[in-house]
Design a protein around this motif. Sequence first.
Motif, PDB file in Angstrom:
ATOM      1  N   VAL A 278      33.560  19.178  -7.452  1.00  0.00           N
ATOM      2  CA  VAL A 278      33.180  18.903  -8.837  1.00  0.00           C
ATOM      3  C   VAL A 278      33.974  17.715  -9.356  1.00  0.00           C
ATOM      4  CG1 VAL A 278      32.834  19.910 -11.122  1.00  0.00           C
ATOM      5  CG2 VAL A 278      33.037  21.411  -9.123  1.00  0.00           C
ATOM      6  N   GLN A 279      33.268  16.775  -9.933  1.00  0.00           N
ATOM      7  CA  GLN A 279      33.978  15.665 -10.558  1.00  0.00           C
ATOM      8  C   GLN A 279      33.530  15.562 -12.012  1.00  0.00           C
ATOM      9  OE1 GLN A 279      33.654  11.219  -9.356  1.00  0.00           O
ATOM     10  NE2 GLN A 279      35.275  12.063  -8.095  1.00  0.00           N
ATOM     11  N   THR A 280      34.506  15.547 -12.900  1.00  0.00           N
ATOM     12  CA  THR A 280      34.199  15.277 -14.305  1.00  0.00           C
ATOM     13  C   THR A 280      34.697  13.870 -14.598  1.00  0.00           C
ATOM     14  OG1 THR A 280      36.301  16.240 -14.998  1.00  0.00           O
ATOM     15  CG2 THR A 280      34.386  17.699 -14.985  1.00  0.00           C
ATOM     16  N   ASP A 281      34.075  13.227 -15.579  1.00  0.00           N
ATOM     17  CA  ASP A 281      34.563  11.895 -15.905  1.00  0.00           C
ATOM     18  C   ASP A 281      34.442  11.617 -17.393  1.00  0.00           C
ATOM     19  OD1 ASP A 281      31.962  11.122 -16.450  1.00  0.00           O
ATOM     20  OD2 ASP A 281      31.743   9.830 -14.710  1.00  0.00           O
ATOM     21  N   GLY A 282      35.117  10.577 -17.839  1.00  0.00           N
ATOM     22  CA  GLY A 282      35.067  10.197 -19.242  1.00  0.00           C
ATOM     23  C   GLY A 282      36.306  10.665 -19.991  1.00  0.00           C
ATOM     24  N   TYR A 283      36.254  10.520 -21.300  1.00  0.00           N
ATOM     25  CA  TYR A 283      37.409  10.883 -22.122  1.00  0.00           C
ATOM     26  C   TYR A 283      37.680  12.381 -22.125  1.00  0.00           C
ATOM     27  CZ  TYR A 283      38.026   6.168 -23.861  1.00  0.00           C
ATOM     28  OH  TYR A 283      38.292   4.830 -23.946  1.00  0.00           O
TER      29      TYR A 283
ATOM     30  N   ILE B 208       4.149  21.176 -21.606  1.00  0.00           N
ATOM     31  CA  ILE B 208       5.267  20.254 -21.380  1.00  0.00           C
ATOM     32  C   ILE B 208       6.475  21.052 -20.896  1.00  0.00           C
ATOM     33  CG2 ILE B 208       6.787  18.548 -22.463  1.00  0.00           C
ATOM     34  CD1 ILE B 208       4.402  18.702 -24.760  1.00  0.00           C
ATOM     35  N   THR B 209       7.030  20.647 -19.761  1.00  0.00           N
ATOM     36  CA  THR B 209       8.297  21.213 -19.308  1.00  0.00           C
ATOM     37  C   THR B 209       9.379  20.191 -19.597  1.00  0.00           C
ATOM     38  OG1 THR B 209       7.197  22.419 -17.528  1.00  0.00           O
ATOM     39  CG2 THR B 209       9.587  22.173 -17.358  1.00  0.00           C
ATOM     40  N   VAL B 210      10.331  20.584 -20.430  1.00  0.00           N
ATOM     41  CA  VAL B 210      11.375  19.629 -20.811  1.00  0.00           C
ATOM     42  C   VAL B 210      12.720  20.043 -20.233  1.00  0.00           C
ATOM     43  CG1 VAL B 210      10.263  18.909 -22.945  1.00  0.00           C
ATOM     44  CG2 VAL B 210      11.886  20.823 -22.984  1.00  0.00           C
ATOM     45  N   ARG B 211      13.530  19.067 -19.953  1.00  0.00           N
ATOM     46  CA  ARG B 211      14.921  19.299 -19.593  1.00  0.00           C
ATOM     47  C   ARG B 211      15.734  19.407 -20.874  1.00  0.00           C
ATOM     48  NH1 ARG B 211      19.022  15.868 -15.634  1.00  0.00           N
ATOM     49  NH2 ARG B 211      20.836  17.142 -16.111  1.00  0.00           N
ATOM     50  N   LEU B 212      16.586  20.383 -20.936  1.00  0.00           N
ATOM     51  CA  LEU B 212      17.478  20.541 -22.085  1.00  0.00           C
ATOM     52  C   LEU B 212      18.862  20.029 -21.726  1.00  0.00           C
ATOM     53  CD1 LEU B 212      16.231  24.149 -22.913  1.00  0.00           C
ATOM     54  CD2 LEU B 212      15.540  22.018 -24.054  1.00  0.00           C
ATOM     55  N   ARG B 213      19.647  19.725 -22.744  1.00  0.00           N
ATOM     56  CA  ARG B 213      21.030  19.268 -22.536  1.00  0.00           C
ATOM     57  C   ARG B 213      21.964  20.252 -23.209  1.00  0.00           C
ATOM     58  NH1 ARG B 213      20.322  14.563 -19.135  1.00  0.00           N
ATOM     59  NH2 ARG B 213      18.174  14.012 -19.589  1.00  0.00           N
ATOM     60  N   TYR B 214      23.235  20.097 -22.931  1.00  0.00           N
ATOM     61  CA  TYR B 214      24.220  21.013 -23.503  1.00  0.00           C
ATOM     62  C   TYR B 214      24.536  20.631 -24.947  1.00  0.00           C
ATOM     63  CZ  TYR B 214      24.840  22.026 -18.543  1.00  0.00           C
ATOM     64  OH  TYR B 214      24.627  22.352 -17.225  1.00  0.00           O
ATOM     65  N   LEU B 215      24.537  21.616 -25.823  1.00  0.00           N
ATOM     66  CA  LEU B 215      25.032  21.359 -27.174  1.00  0.00           C
ATOM     67  C   LEU B 215      26.463  20.881 -27.050  1.00  0.00           C
ATOM     68  CD1 LEU B 215      23.898  24.286 -29.516  1.00  0.00           C
ATOM     69  CD2 LEU B 215      23.392  21.853 -29.765  1.00  0.00           C
ATOM     70  N   PRO B 216      26.801  19.819 -27.753  1.00  0.00           N
ATOM     71  CA  PRO B 216      28.147  19.267 -27.546  1.00  0.00           C
ATOM     72  C   PRO B 216      29.255  20.205 -28.027  1.00  0.00           C
ATOM     73  CG  PRO B 216      26.969  18.055 -29.249  1.00  0.00           C
ATOM     74  CD  PRO B 216      25.977  18.998 -28.637  1.00  0.00           C
ATOM     75  N   HIS B 217      30.332  20.203 -27.254  1.00  0.00           N
ATOM     76  CA  HIS B 217      31.523  21.003 -27.551  1.00  0.00           C
ATOM     77  C   HIS B 217      32.119  20.615 -28.908  1.00  0.00           C
ATOM     78  CE1 HIS B 217      35.393  22.923 -26.796  1.00  0.00           C
ATOM     79  NE2 HIS B 217      35.991  21.776 -27.020  1.00  0.00           N
ATOM     80  N   ALA B 218      32.121  19.341 -29.203  1.00  0.00           N
ATOM     81  CA  ALA B 218      32.666  18.864 -30.479  1.00  0.00           C
ATOM     82  C   ALA B 218      31.897  17.617 -30.886  1.00  0.00           C
ATOM     83  CB  ALA B 218      34.150  18.529 -30.337  1.00  0.00           C
ATOM     84  N   VAL B 219      31.904  17.358 -32.182  1.00  0.00           N
ATOM     85  CA  VAL B 219      31.225  16.176 -32.710  1.00  0.00           C
ATOM     86  C   VAL B 219      32.161  15.491 -33.698  1.00  0.00           C
ATOM     87  CG1 VAL B 219      29.340  15.384 -34.185  1.00  0.00           C
ATOM     88  CG2 VAL B 219      28.896  17.106 -32.427  1.00  0.00           C
ATOM     89  N   HIS B 220      32.327  14.190 -33.569  1.00  0.00           N
ATOM     90  CA  HIS B 220      33.101  13.425 -34.545  1.00  0.00           C
ATOM     91  C   HIS B 220      32.224  12.312 -35.102  1.00  0.00           C
ATOM     92  CE1 HIS B 220      37.321  14.927 -34.104  1.00  0.00           C
ATOM     93  NE2 HIS B 220      36.721  15.549 -33.106  1.00  0.00           N
ATOM     94  N   VAL B 278      28.745   6.182 -36.691  1.00  0.00           N
ATOM     95  CA  VAL B 278      29.024   6.431 -35.280  1.00  0.00           C
ATOM     96  C   VAL B 278      29.313   7.908 -35.076  1.00  0.00           C
ATOM     97  CG1 VAL B 278      30.375   5.702 -33.286  1.00  0.00           C
ATOM     98  CG2 VAL B 278      30.218   4.202 -35.298  1.00  0.00           C
ATOM     99  N   GLN B 279      28.630   8.488 -34.102  1.00  0.00           N
ATOM    100  CA  GLN B 279      28.957   9.867 -33.766  1.00  0.00           C
ATOM    101  C   GLN B 279      29.288   9.943 -32.277  1.00  0.00           C
ATOM    102  OE1 GLN B 279      26.073  13.477 -34.057  1.00  0.00           O
ATOM    103  NE2 GLN B 279      27.031  13.294 -36.053  1.00  0.00           N
ATOM    104  N   THR B 280      30.436  10.528 -31.989  1.00  0.00           N
ATOM    105  CA  THR B 280      30.774  10.810 -30.601  1.00  0.00           C
ATOM    106  C   THR B 280      30.635  12.304 -30.406  1.00  0.00           C
ATOM    107  OG1 THR B 280      33.114  11.031 -31.176  1.00  0.00           O
ATOM    108  CG2 THR B 280      32.373   8.875 -30.418  1.00  0.00           C
ATOM    109  N   ASP B 281      30.371  12.722 -29.183  1.00  0.00           N
ATOM    110  CA  ASP B 281      30.266  14.161 -28.962  1.00  0.00           C
ATOM    111  C   ASP B 281      30.787  14.535 -27.583  1.00  0.00           C
ATOM    112  OD1 ASP B 281      28.261  13.694 -27.115  1.00  0.00           O
ATOM    113  OD2 ASP B 281      26.656  14.510 -28.341  1.00  0.00           O
ATOM    114  N   GLY B 282      31.012  15.825 -27.404  1.00  0.00           N
ATOM    115  CA  GLY B 282      31.499  16.314 -26.115  1.00  0.00           C
ATOM    116  C   GLY B 282      32.991  16.573 -26.149  1.00  0.00           C
ATOM    117  N   TYR B 283      33.539  16.841 -24.968  1.00  0.00           N
ATOM    118  CA  TYR B 283      34.965  17.173 -24.880  1.00  0.00           C
ATOM    119  C   TYR B 283      35.854  15.983 -25.210  1.00  0.00           C
ATOM    120  CZ  TYR B 283      34.075  21.805 -23.041  1.00  0.00           C
ATOM    121  OH  TYR B 283      33.688  23.113 -22.917  1.00  0.00           O
ATOM    122  N   GLY B 284      35.307  14.777 -25.068  1.00  0.00           N
ATOM    123  CA  GLY B 284      36.111  13.594 -25.357  1.00  0.00           C
ATOM    124  C   GLY B 284      35.881  13.025 -26.750  1.00  0.00           C
TER     125      GLY B 284
END
Lengths: 454, 454
Positions: A278-283, B208-220, B278-284
């Motif tokens: 498993v590789q994670t990347d980014g901030y 329609i079959t769609v791919r879903l993404r993960y709700l972000p862990h955090a949002v700034h 600007v919105q950043t999201d995810g663990y970083g």
Amino acid sequence: MDGMLLAELQSVVPGRVSTATETLDRYSRDQGPLLSPALPVAVVRARTVEDVQELLRWATRHGVPIVSRGAGSGVSGGAHATDGCVVLSLEDMNRIVAITPDDETAVVEPGVINGELNDAVAEHGLMYAPDPASYRWSTIGGNVATNAGGLRCAKYGVTRESVLALDVVLADGTLVSVGHRPFKGVAGYDLAALMTGSEGTLGVIVGITVRLRYLPHAVHTLAAFFEDFPKAAEGVLAIGRARVQPAILELLDGRTLEALDGAHGSELRRRGGALLLVQTDGYGAAAEADVIRAALTELGAVVNQEDSAEAEQLVDLRRHSRGDSVDDLYRVGEDVAVPKSRLVPYVAALEAMAQKHRVQLKVVAHAGDGNLHPTFWVDRSEGAQGLERLEEALDESVRSALEFGGTITGEHGVGQYKQRWLAWEQSTEVLDLQSGIKRLFDPLGILNPGKAIG
Amino acid sequence: MDGMLLAELQSVVPGRVSTATETLDRYSRDQGPLLSPALPVAVVRARTVEDVQELLRWATRHGVPIVSRGAGSGVSGGAHATDGCVVLSLEDMNRIVAITPDDETAVVEPGVINGELNDAVAEHGLMYAPDPASYRWSTIGGNVATNAGGLRCAKYGVTRESVLALDVVLADGTLVSVGHRPFKGVAGYDLAALMTGSEGTLGVIVGITVRLRYLPHAVHTLAAFFEDFPKAAEGVLAIGRARVQPAILELLDGRTLEALDGAHGSELRRRGGALLLVQTDGYGAAAEADVIRAALTELGAVVNQEDSAEAEQLVDLRRHSRGDSVDDLYRVGEDVAVPKSRLVPYVAALEAMAQKHRVQLKVVAHAGDGNLHPTFWVDRSEGAQGLERLEEALDESVRSALEFGGTITGEHGVGQYKQRWLAWEQSTEVLDLQSGIKRLFDPLGILNPGKAIG
């Protein structure tokens, strides 16, 4: 070939034509299993767009089939020569035409090596994300022609997601530009997506504008050793349920670990019966790795945070865990994909098939995408009987993937080798639409005939 | 319509047909500028795939044009009625058929509202990433038909990147499935990508079959106020040069801030001449926001880390900064895109054009994608002369975007309204290929004629 024809070919692309036997032989095939060996009548190594246009005008005049290729690294026979064909090699069209760091794009000729583009853009803090195992020698043109995947596409998408625009020479020599230079564009039908993955059957790709991504701020690699392969496949679901998106998520079974140990002197198999890499990347890489480590440990995995040297080595070993020898009729690597939730039962089904048909099996998987590369083999000494059992196992593995809602090919393409399975996946109506598109782009049927579609 | 024809229509899709004048009127157009008003002869609200098949068989028998639509939220006239057509509304086919959390996919009927799908998958920690400004009322089917963009596609890609498989009813009523259920698949030509963005001209999307993404862990969320618009555009490049990928990167000029203040009682314009949101999201997310704040502050911006309530409000205001009133002939919102490095000069060119042609201008941009929505308007009291200046400004803005290497439409589609610009972007050969594909899928030309392609 008729001497007059050949003389005309030499006059329209002077200095680019070879008919030396060893050249014809060398360009007669790619890395895929060879069903019906054929030699091209000539090999043309184009250096310019005009070369390609002249060649195709000549081919259209005389109805000569053209098999275009990059490095010949494909594993489905998409670049195998067919009877009476001219092989068009794009490997000498290998200029990086432009890198525009502020646009985060590059323009390349088709023969540029994937790894060389990555080397060139790294100094700008950028990367070209699609990274097939062959990245050190495969070409961007070939990657686009097969819509190649790789390790990083779990997070960054496949080749199609990095292709913005294409210059394409059509069957009659006409040069067209499709797609768009900005990241987004919806003018007309998406012909760039249609070309991507069309395996040289709709046109010859002579220029590619790619979107680049940011080199990650940080990279963390985890090696999670599991008792057995199905348990490791459960780990893939556990990571998904933690809602963390790894950049790389690779699954290697025990036989693959043994093969790697044998080839590289590592001692992976001693550490477990299957490996999830498993590789994670980014901030967020460190935090994401922590979440994943906890989830996998709870499943019973032994998870090490590798120091970067070993981590890099493991990813590198994985990149070479397939393709270490050329596929042939006795050893065939498959490329099915299934919905992620089906990984565990599909992996169990594969192991049962190998037993039933008495064939050897090892499996690696781009598990984050549900894309598996089972390799089946029998000993050559078993001859026709062994081959028959191998074919039965292959067919069953493909049929089973389809029953699980999957596809016959996740990233390698249909080429020549997977023709027999295509109609298992797609209806007559869909196959007819594809044939119709083929006829529209290539009414004479001279572009890589017998490949990609049914 | 001929009474016999209508009676036959009512018999093949009983209970689904309306010819009431107010219904015909309501379904006669979408949100795009109306060039040639037309009423449909009937409206069919399908409830099942079979309804759609029966309708298309009837339409094929009698050569009747079919304009299919979801919510009618499009802004390019792609769903405008044309002479003699039947409008097919898919809004009643609005079931979420399946959500498979471990596969990270969902299967929906075309009439499912974008926002409702997001609400339904959120409890699984998932999201459907494409988020056009109309997400609260536009349908997934319409989003796919236009390959809709949105705010989050800077990071997560446009609709095409979330579409895995499609069920499509062809012009003659045949039902086909294209694409693949796993994340990856390269069997045959990419017909799902070809359908995506084809604006109902190649078939009617019924599943329609769609791919879903993960709700972000955090949002700034950061709000960076700049002195003026070109300076804020430079901020977009500065973020890019910092090699940080925001989830949302929106650029709003001073006139847009004024309009928002007027409509919502905010006081944005007092805080600066242009806003970069600007919105950043995810663990970083936090670390990424820090890097971005530093880069923008260095450029002279006043950057606040918004508390989450104000941050959410700002993003919400932005989502409504376009589409707050219907486009008409006196007020037209554009949708060009340019390579990111060209944002600054293009923005300056736009301001010069508005002055030169004496038209009003406000601009918002999905700046991370180089996709701009300039809105030009003149006062209705100016009549034909005002309209003429408006058209000149529009044409010049599109021509200029093309000169900067851009496209006439980043995410809204060609529809009916942008037909006149398509040939500025694409060569005759490319337009011919598109017409050929159209003829292949729809030989009678009954599917949304006069839309999407030249």
